[in-house]
Design a protein around this motif. Structure first.
Motif, PDB file in Angstrom:
ATOM      1  N   PRO A 166       0.830  -1.207   0.000  1.00  0.00           N
ATOM      2  CA  PRO A 166       0.000   0.000   0.000  1.00  0.00           C
ATOM      3  C   PRO A 166       0.863   1.255   0.000  1.00  0.00           C
ATOM      4  CG  PRO A 166      -0.747  -1.530   1.674  1.00  0.00           C
ATOM      5  CD  PRO A 166       0.548  -2.055   1.148  1.00  0.00           C
ATOM      6  N   GLU A 167       0.364   2.268  -0.702  1.00  0.00           N
ATOM      7  CA  GLU A 167       1.105   3.522  -0.805  1.00  0.00           C
ATOM      8  C   GLU A 167       0.199   4.674  -0.384  1.00  0.00           C
ATOM      9  OE1 GLU A 167       4.233   4.741  -3.977  1.00  0.00           O
ATOM     10  OE2 GLU A 167       2.281   5.436  -4.712  1.00  0.00           O
ATOM     11  N   LEU A 168       0.799   5.630   0.293  1.00  0.00           N
ATOM     12  CA  LEU A 168       0.113   6.851   0.698  1.00  0.00           C
ATOM     13  C   LEU A 168       0.926   8.020   0.162  1.00  0.00           C
ATOM     14  CD1 LEU A 168      -2.163   8.101   2.480  1.00  0.00           C
ATOM     15  CD2 LEU A 168      -0.481   8.185   4.304  1.00  0.00           C
ATOM     16  N   LEU A 181       4.158   1.158   2.376  1.00  0.00           N
ATOM     17  CA  LEU A 181       4.124   0.455   3.655  1.00  0.00           C
ATOM     18  C   LEU A 181       4.073  -1.054   3.505  1.00  0.00           C
ATOM     19  CD1 LEU A 181       1.520   2.829   5.287  1.00  0.00           C
ATOM     20  CD2 LEU A 181       3.992   2.826   5.654  1.00  0.00           C
ATOM     21  N   ASP A 182       4.940  -1.707   4.240  1.00  0.00           N
ATOM     22  CA  ASP A 182       4.900  -3.157   4.389  1.00  0.00           C
ATOM     23  C   ASP A 182       4.132  -3.382   5.689  1.00  0.00           C
ATOM     24  OD1 ASP A 182       5.301  -5.854   4.478  1.00  0.00           O
ATOM     25  OD2 ASP A 182       7.473  -5.754   4.753  1.00  0.00           O
ATOM     26  N   LEU A 183       2.830  -3.596   5.562  1.00  0.00           N
ATOM     27  CA  LEU A 183       1.947  -3.615   6.725  1.00  0.00           C
ATOM     28  C   LEU A 183       2.247  -4.777   7.668  1.00  0.00           C
ATOM     29  CD1 LEU A 183      -1.359  -2.785   4.855  1.00  0.00           C
ATOM     30  CD2 LEU A 183       0.061  -1.228   6.198  1.00  0.00           C
ATOM     31  N   PRO A 184       2.192  -4.503   8.984  1.00  0.00           N
ATOM     32  CA  PRO A 184       2.383  -5.594   9.952  1.00  0.00           C
ATOM     33  C   PRO A 184       1.148  -6.492   9.989  1.00  0.00           C
ATOM     34  CG  PRO A 184       1.836  -3.557  11.088  1.00  0.00           C
ATOM     35  CD  PRO A 184       1.978  -3.221   9.625  1.00  0.00           C
ATOM     36  N   ALA A 200      -6.015  -6.391   5.432  1.00  0.00           N
ATOM     37  CA  ALA A 200      -7.478  -6.255   5.540  1.00  0.00           C
ATOM     38  C   ALA A 200      -7.854  -4.982   6.290  1.00  0.00           C
ATOM     39  CB  ALA A 200      -8.062  -7.477   6.238  1.00  0.00           C
ATOM     40  N   GLY A 201      -7.042  -4.590   7.256  1.00  0.00           N
ATOM     41  CA  GLY A 201      -7.335  -3.401   8.048  1.00  0.00           C
ATOM     42  C   GLY A 201      -6.909  -2.093   7.397  1.00  0.00           C
ATOM     43  N   TRP A 202      -6.094  -2.160   6.329  1.00  0.00           N
ATOM     44  CA  TRP A 202      -5.595  -0.946   5.684  1.00  0.00           C
ATOM     45  C   TRP A 202      -6.715   0.008   5.254  1.00  0.00           C
ATOM     46  CZ3 TRP A 202      -2.064   2.446   5.561  1.00  0.00           C
ATOM     47  CH2 TRP A 202      -1.890   3.302   4.471  1.00  0.00           C
ATOM     48  N   ARG A 215      -6.101   3.653   6.645  1.00  0.00           N
ATOM     49  CA  ARG A 215      -5.628   4.622   5.650  1.00  0.00           C
ATOM     50  C   ARG A 215      -6.235   6.014   5.820  1.00  0.00           C
ATOM     51  NH1 ARG A 215      -5.674   7.305   1.067  1.00  0.00           N
ATOM     52  NH2 ARG A 215      -4.021   7.006  -0.456  1.00  0.00           N
ATOM     53  N   PRO A 216      -7.564   6.171   5.959  1.00  0.00           N
ATOM     54  CA  PRO A 216      -8.107   7.533   6.089  1.00  0.00           C
ATOM     55  C   PRO A 216      -7.589   8.271   7.328  1.00  0.00           C
ATOM     56  CG  PRO A 216      -9.864   5.957   5.663  1.00  0.00           C
ATOM     57  CD  PRO A 216      -8.620   5.164   5.897  1.00  0.00           C
TER      58      PRO A 216
END
Length: 154
Positions: free
Chosen positions: A2-4, A115-118, A125-127, A131-132
């Motif tokens: 994911p990218e922000l 981000l390399d999400l934990p 699933a929680g991104w 994210r917002p």
């Protein structure tokens, strides 16, 4: 991954915006809920290191308590770009700060996080929920940065 990506216009020349950006030890003055310390090479140049703690400040301890985000500078192109690799236990991935000159004066400051999400599948699933909130925090920090950089000596 994911990218922000968020950005803000700053009424200051790129050299001044850069000087404000890489004044790492003062980053807590504009970055929401975060204190930063420079490490190796004073956080300057490829191989420089940074450590950011994001969380709540506990006056009784005289410091912030939260998530430690250690970073290694992997790209350095003053006054336009710095790239970091997040090397912490929780925060992993890449980050980029770019200072883009604007036609007619001023700069645009762009903050990108890959981000390399934990937590594996659970983190992915929680991104959409996280994210917002993260984007709102980054946007607030960027508005604060624009004012900070305008007043920062070049």
């Amino acid at each position: 991954m994911p990218e922000l990506v968020e950005q803000v216009d700053v009424d200051a020349p790129p050299e001044q915006v850069w000087a404000a950006l890489v004044d790492w030890d003062r980053q807590g003055e504009w970055m929401l809920l975060t204190d930063v310390r420079s490490g190796a090479q004073d956080g300057q140049g490829v191989g420089g290191e940074l450590a950011a703690t994001t969380g709540v400040r506990l006056p009784v301890l005289g410091r912030r308590v939260g998530v430690l985000d250690t970073m290694l500078i992997t790209g350095w192109a003053p006054p336009l770009r710095v790239d970091v690799r997040h090397t912490g236990r929780v925060v992993r991935g890449t980050g980029t700060f770019e200072v883009r000159p604007r036609a007619g004066g001023g700069s645009t400051f762009v903050w990108t996080e890959g981000l390399d999400l934990p937590l594996g599948v659970l983190g992915r699933a929680g991104w959409p929920l996280v994210r917002p909130v993260m984007a709102a925090g980054v946007r607030l920090s960027l508005r604060r940065f624009a004012a900070y950089a305008r007043a920062h000596p070049a």
